[in-house]
Design an enzyme around this catalytic site. Structure first.
Site, PDB file in Angstrom:
ATOM      1  CB  CYS A 190      18.654  -1.324 -13.399  1.00 16.62           C
ATOM      2  SG  CYS A 190      20.239  -2.159 -13.673  1.00 16.62           S
ATOM      3  CB  CYS A 215      22.105  -3.446 -11.358  1.00 11.90           C
ATOM      4  SG  CYS A 215      22.461  -2.380 -12.767  1.00 11.90           S
ATOM      5  CG  ASP A 234      -9.650  -1.488   5.632  1.00 11.32           C
ATOM      6  OD1 ASP A 234     -10.102  -2.071   6.632  1.00 11.32           O
ATOM      7  OD2 ASP A 234      -9.069  -0.399   5.682  1.00 11.32           O
TER       8      ASP A 234
END
Length: 568
Positions: free
Chosen positions: A17, A20, A402
């Site tokens: 996470c 974390c 593109d």
């Protein structure tokens, strides 16, 4: 003179996470040998400045079971299916018991019955194990984030008997965590696909004394100056310069060019491009970490590190909101009973403040909105690299397209057939197709497709010969037919100004021109181009309606082909 600090990149596994990741980065920075560290949660990697071992880094991430590998090893997280990941399985089980709890509430007519309470308690324990683990640890260390507040709110709800509320809060937070992990998996998957463009190993020819030896090596072990052997149909593993051979190389993965490019001695080639026909020998000019595709991967990974403004707000919000709610709840529980008594009532009110103050809607809504939008876009064929880019879409004033495969179909096709004097278009097409049938030129397929579309019969060529860098010729229908570039045609025969004008006009429209010569006479021209998609015009009109001010096209085509008219 001070030594230059060592800078290393490492791949991470089990990074669960964003909070974390922040804690892991803080732990690594606290290591004495580390001068600086930066975790890229989206790309699942860490950049460390300082002499440090993998074991030390893993120790800093032991709280989350983080595993570390050298970046050069190209080791990414195991691609465990989303539905089989432990945290998502637990979230699913938690949902099941929440549903069972509500069913038993309905059957037994109330929440006070032991059976629904048992269901809600199981849902809390199963779904909240990850939250509680981190929340308690943060609380002990006075580190406040959303998990800290969630833990306190759930405990508060349990104390005042609101088992249903506690179970729902746990489940909703588990869902938000799962959605965040899902969006990160999608982002990392796009990086895996990029990394797979270039092959991991290659056959090289390396000098040993007066002799050369061939050996297959991982690309990390290939050195500048090694000679890369690339067979027809193989991908080129390293950037380099062609020193032997001639071939057409499909560079669409790197440059976006729709038509393969002829490569011969002294031409540059890129890792990840496809060698379509001839054998090549390439002298390596860049290490694997410095190749063009490696730089593209780096840019994509850096994009993953950026959080959407709304996500950044939630992180900042939690830092101050969590202790603020805890202080308010404490004051509600303590101050009134000191004045009016009734401790039991006001402690209940303080715990109620914690439950009500739990911002689960805010925590859940942000990742849900972002993942839903990115997922919907992906189903429409649009890859959005993260929340920050998604939010910026609402403010853009310029769009760069593109060309190949976006505005165009990415499949070259014959657009024009121009003939001279009494030559018919069908006959010229048959003659050119007969020569191209024996050729491996990238445009040959487009010419043959046009022949088959018009249901014309194939003529039989003999004595086929390919001319390097120019074209090819063969005897077809008792005449020698030369097919190739306009430059070659002008060296074989004279070309009047009217034809030259038509060639220039076709090239300005973004078309490649193939010339055909017979008996020292130019007999025709075949123009080939990547076809515009039918949707392109509608898209551009809609963008104009949305007040987008600038629209440009990015293309690897030659200068003559870069004309704004292609967009209109």
């Amino acid at each position: 003179m001070a030594a230059t600090p060592i800078k290393q990149e490492y791949r991470l596994q089990n990074l669960s996470c964003a909070s974390c990741a922040a804690k892991f980065e803080k732990n690594v920075k606290a290591i004495p040998e580390v001068q600086d560290a930066q975790v890229n949660f989206g790309a699942s990697k860490i950049t460390v400045i300082g002499a440090i071992s993998v074991d030390q880094i893993e120790e800093a991430g032991a709280f989350d079971g983080i595993k570390v590998t050298q970046s050069a090893a190209k080791a990414l997280e195991n691609t465990t299916p989303f539905y089989r990941k432990k945290e998502n399985v637990l979230a699913g089980i938690s949902l099941l018991f929440v549903i069972l709890g509500y069913l038993f509430v309905g059957i037994n007519g109330g929440e006070s019955n032991p059976l629904p309470i048992a269901m809600f308690i199981i849902a809390i324990l199963v779904g909240g194990v990850g939250i509680f683990k981190i929340g308690f640890r943060n609380l002990i260390r006075f580190e406040f984030d959303m998990k800290t507040l969630m833990t306190i709110a759930i405990i508060g709800a349990a104390i005042i008997g609101e088992w249903e509320e506690a179970a729902v809060v746990v489940f909703l937070f588990a869902v938000s965590e799962a959605l965040e992990a899902y969006s990160m998996d999608k982002a990392r998957q796009s990086i895996r696909q990029l990394m797979d463009i270039a092959p991991p190993t290659a056959i090289i020819k390396r000098a040993h004394g007066e002799h050369f030896h061939e050996l297959e090596l991982p690309t990390e072990d290939i050195e500048i100056g090694d000679i890369l052997i690339v067979k027809p149909g193989q991908k080129i593993a390293m950037d380099g310069i062609v020193i032997s051979g001639l071939s057409a190389v499909n560079q669409a993965a790197i440059t976006g060019e729709s038509i393969p490019v002829n490569k011969t001695i002294n031409d540059e080639v890129f890792a990840g491009t496809l060698n379509e026909e001839g054998a090549l020998e390439v002298r390596v000019t860049k290490r694997v970490e410095d190749t063009t595709i490696a730089k593209i991967i780096h840019l994509v990974e850096e994009a993953q590190a950026e959080k959407a403004p709304s996500q950044q707000f939630v992180d900042r919000f939690a830092k101050y909101y969590t202790p603020a709610i805890m202080i308010i709840a404490f004051l509600v529980a303590v101050i009134p009973p000191l004045l009016v008594g009734d401790w039991q009532h006001w402690i209940y009110q303080g715990l109620a403040v914690l439950v009500v103050g739990c911002p689960c809607a805010l925590v859940v809504s942000t990742p849900v909105a972002i993942v839903t939008a990115i997922g919907n876009a992906a189903r429409q064929g649009v890859l959005i690299k993260g929340g920050v880019h998604l939010e910026q879409l609402g403010h853009i004033e310029a769009v760069a397209f593109d060309k190949t495969g976006t505005l165009t179909k990415g499949q070259p096709a014959v657009t024009d057939i121009v003939t001279t004097e009494n030559w018919s278009e069908d006959y010229v097409l048959q003659l050119v197709a007969a020569v191209e049938k024996q050729s491996q030129h990238p445009l040959a397929k487009a010419i043959l497709n046009r022949l088959h579309d018009q249901k014309l019969s194939e003529l039989i060529p003999t004595d086929f010969q390919s001319v390097t860098g120019k074209g090819a010729y063969a005897t077809v229908d008792n005449q020698i037919i030369y097919v190739g570039s306009m430059k070659w045609a002008t060296s074989l025969t004279s070309v009047d100004q009217n034809i030259e004008s038509q060639v220039k006009n076709l090239q300005e429209q973004g078309k490649t021109v193939v010339a055909a010569v017979s008996n020292n006479q130019l007999i025709g021209l075949i123009a080939i181009a990547d076809q515009l998609r039918r949707e392109s015009k509608d898209v551009l009109n809609k963008l104009n309606a949305l007040k987008v001010k600038h629209m440009v096209m990015l293309t690897g085509d030659a200068e003559l082909l870069r004309k704004p008219s292609l967009l209109h």
